[in-house]
Design a protein around this motif. Structure first.
Motif, short mmCIF file in Angstrom:
data_model
loop_
_atom_site.label_atom_id
_atom_site.label_comp_id
_atom_site.label_asym_id
_atom_site.label_seq_id
_atom_site.Cartn_x
_atom_site.Cartn_y
_atom_site.Cartn_z
N UNK A 158 51.95 82.78 -9.64
CA UNK A 158 52.24 81.42 -10.09
C UNK A 158 53.59 81.28 -10.80
N UNK A 159 53.98 82.26 -11.58
CA UNK A 159 55.08 82.07 -12.52
C UNK A 159 56.40 81.75 -11.80
N UNK A 160 56.79 82.59 -10.86
CA UNK A 160 58.08 82.38 -10.20
C UNK A 160 58.10 81.09 -9.40
N UNK A 161 57.02 80.81 -8.70
CA UNK A 161 56.94 79.57 -7.93
C UNK A 161 56.94 78.35 -8.83
N UNK A 162 56.30 78.47 -9.98
CA UNK A 162 56.30 77.35 -10.92
C UNK A 162 57.73 77.04 -11.36
N UNK A 163 58.49 78.07 -11.69
CA UNK A 163 59.86 77.84 -12.12
C UNK A 163 60.69 77.20 -11.02
N UNK A 164 60.53 77.68 -9.78
CA UNK A 164 61.29 77.11 -8.67
C UNK A 164 60.93 75.64 -8.45
N UNK A 165 59.64 75.32 -8.52
CA UNK A 165 59.20 73.95 -8.32
C UNK A 165 59.70 73.04 -9.44
N UNK A 166 59.68 73.54 -10.68
CA UNK A 166 60.14 72.73 -11.81
C UNK A 166 61.63 72.44 -11.72
N UNK A 167 62.42 73.43 -11.34
CA UNK A 167 63.86 73.21 -11.17
C UNK A 167 64.13 72.21 -10.06
N UNK A 168 63.38 72.34 -8.95
CA UNK A 168 63.54 71.40 -7.84
C UNK A 168 63.18 69.98 -8.25
N UNK A 169 62.12 69.85 -9.05
CA UNK A 169 61.71 68.52 -9.52
C UNK A 169 62.78 67.90 -10.39
N UNK A 170 63.39 68.69 -11.25
CA UNK A 170 64.49 68.17 -12.08
C UNK A 170 65.65 67.69 -11.23
N UNK A 171 65.94 68.42 -10.18
CA UNK A 171 67.04 68.04 -9.30
C UNK A 171 66.75 66.71 -8.61
N UNK A 191 58.45 78.34 -18.70
CA UNK A 191 57.24 79.15 -18.68
C UNK A 191 56.13 78.37 -17.99
N UNK A 192 55.24 79.08 -17.40
CA UNK A 192 54.15 78.47 -16.64
C UNK A 192 53.30 77.57 -17.53
N UNK A 193 53.00 76.37 -17.03
CA UNK A 193 52.21 75.40 -17.78
C UNK A 193 50.75 75.45 -17.35
#
Length: 506
Positions: A158-171, A191-193
């Motif tokens: 979960x952790x790495x994918x969560x970070x990638x998805x969060x960065x993409x959402x911000x973009x 950090x993972x939510x």
């Protein structure tokens, strides 16, 4: 049972009480945040192809096996519909992971190419399966020793994918963030939510299903309330998207620049709607998978006086969400006839509970499988094979369709479990009513809440809630009563003269 009719339309809100009537592997997310295929993080652990992204591991039945099977069916009967999927859940501490592992070993022993998905900690899962230490790193799948290469296990990362998805959402929301003067977060500081593990699990299930490598997928779910909330997410989120970003609003896209200049604030962009469409497509895939006839559930419990109520509530939750129960698994059953007084007493109490379970669930066509207590924690394929011997062939390989047929035979005229949309019975000629029949096993009348809201019926029970769209004929009716008897909810609807004038066709 409490039922009401009302909501955002002009029907009003009517509240009636009493008598049961008149009341009414990996995170599988794309970088854009949608539910997509899971992928390995370790390129050495799988082929560099689409199969890698869908959860294949070295030596697993991947491209070579698919080439060999091209043009013919497998022994397990896998087709373009995808693999059988068995979901394992139950009370906390009941041994869900052990039962899931034994179920996977049972499927592999019967010749099925099987994948076990689990969010359990690596050390625990490796100990149960007997894999080498470090074999079940996040993003990788490993062969389980002693299964002739037919069983692989993978954890949901979960952790790495969560970070990638969060960065993409911000973009994607960059314009709004700039308008607010916000400083975007870097991936390294995220950090993972809470809740991200749910999406990781759903993404991994979707990826494993789409990979085409497996005859059977066994999913080790969290304890029952959390598991049901996770399984309900796709349908719930799709409903939220439809309400908040209705697709018909995109028709006004040509007017957005003019409206933005007129009101002086940014208007929703095409990217917002396209992102919502991608999310809806991914969620629809997972929802369709979970509602398919290839999915069934095993409920795990350790027989005892306190387990019966937890099992009933779990059974009721499964029925509310239309998930078919393939079997109840009684775990850690002690042997009978022990000379030790304490063991004999505890075994006697277990047998009393098991007799009640067999009578209760047997009447519904649901088998009760007993897994023996080994006197220690199960370790490795040999122990799991001993436990797997307790599963009958039908219980191990049963699909939702099989379960529904068995339940129908055991329950007589009732609506089979797993029939999510229910059945509409036409009683216009006899009583002037249409009756919507829904299977709700194990739910008690006083626990159930019903609310009619527009073209939807909201069902509530304990910690669970589900929103069901009304069948088209019932949308032109008023809810005039409801009853719950022997696991079946009957919602009585009368044609609304304002919407369904007398003499017109239905």
């Amino acid at each position: 049972m409490h039922a009401a009719e009302g909501g955002a339309d002009d029907r009003g809100h009517h509240d009636h009480r009493g008598g049961g009537s008149g009341r009414d592997g990996r995170s599988g997310s794309h970088e854009d945040g949608s539910l997509g295929d899971a992928s390995h993080q370790d390129g050495s652990r799988g082929p560099s192809s689409r199969a890698q992204d869908a959860g294949t591991a070295p030596g697993a039945p991947g491209a070579e096996a698919r080439a060999q099977d091209h043009g013919r069916g497998t022994d397990a009967g896998t087709s373009s519909r995808g693999p059988r999927m068995l979901l394992v859940t139950g009370a906390g501490g009941a041994g869900r992971t052990t039962v899931a592992a034994a179920s996977a070993v049972s499927a592999a022993r019967d010749g099925s190419r099987t994948l076990l998905l689990s969010g359990e900690e690596p050390a625990v899962l490796e100990a149960v399966l007997g894999t080498p230490e470090g074999a079940l790193r996040e993003g990788g799948a490993a062969a389980v020793p002693g299964t002739d290469g037919r069983l692989y296990a993978a954890r949901t990362a979960t952790d790495e994918r969560f970070r990638a998805a969060a960065v993409s959402l911000q973009e994607r929301g960059r314009k709004v963030l700039e308008l607010l003067g916000s400083d975007p977060l870097d991936g390294d500081e995220l950090t993972e939510l809470p809740g991200s593990a749910d999406f990781a699990l759903l993404g991994a299930v979707r990826a494993a299903h789409a990979a085409g490598d497996w005859d059977a997928v066994v999913v080790d779910l969290p304890h029952t309330p959390e598991a049901l909330r996770t399984l309900a997410l796709p349908a719930q989120l799709r409903r939220y998207l439809r309400r908040l970003l209705p697709a018909e609003r995109q028709a006004a896209r040509a007017l957005r620049p003019a409206l933005a200049q007129l009101v002086g604030i940014p208007m929703p962009t095409d990217a917002l709607y396209s992102g919502a469409a991608r999310w809806d497509a991914g969620l629809a895939d997972v929802q369709g998978l979970l509602e398919s006839p290839a999915v069934s559930v095993r409920l795990v419990a350790e027989p005892g006086p306190l387990a019966a109520e937890a099992l009933r509530v779990g059974r009721a939750g499964l029925g509310l969400y239309g998930l078919p129960l393939a079997a109840v698994v009684a775990n850690r059953v002690l042997p009978s006839g022990s000379r030790d007084t304490w063991t004999a007493s505890l075994s006697g109490r277990q047998q009393t509970v098991l007799k009640a379970w067999r009578e209760e669930y047997g009447a519904e066509g649901v088998p009760v499988c007993e897994l023996p207590h080994l006197g220690r924690e199960p370790r490795g394929a040999d122990d799991l094979l001993r436990l797997a011997g307790s599963f009958s062939g039908d219980a191990a390989a049963g699909t939702a369709q099989d379960v529904g047929e068995d339940a129908a035979e055991g329950a007589g005229e009732g609506v089979p479990q797993g029939i999510v949309e229910g059945v509409v019975e036409d009683r216009i000629a006899a009583d002037g009513l249409l009756v919507w029949r829904l299977a709700l096993p194990a739910v008690r009348k006083e626990e159930l809440e019903l609310v009619r809201r527009g073209d939807e019926l909201i069902l509530g029970f304990g910690p669970y809630r589900r929103v069901l769209p009304l069948p088209s004929a019932l949308r032109r009716c008023r809810v005039v009563g409801a009853s719950l008897d022997r696991g079946e909810l009957r919602v009585r609807c009368a044609p609304d003269p304002a919407l369904w004038p007398e003499g017109t066709g239905r």
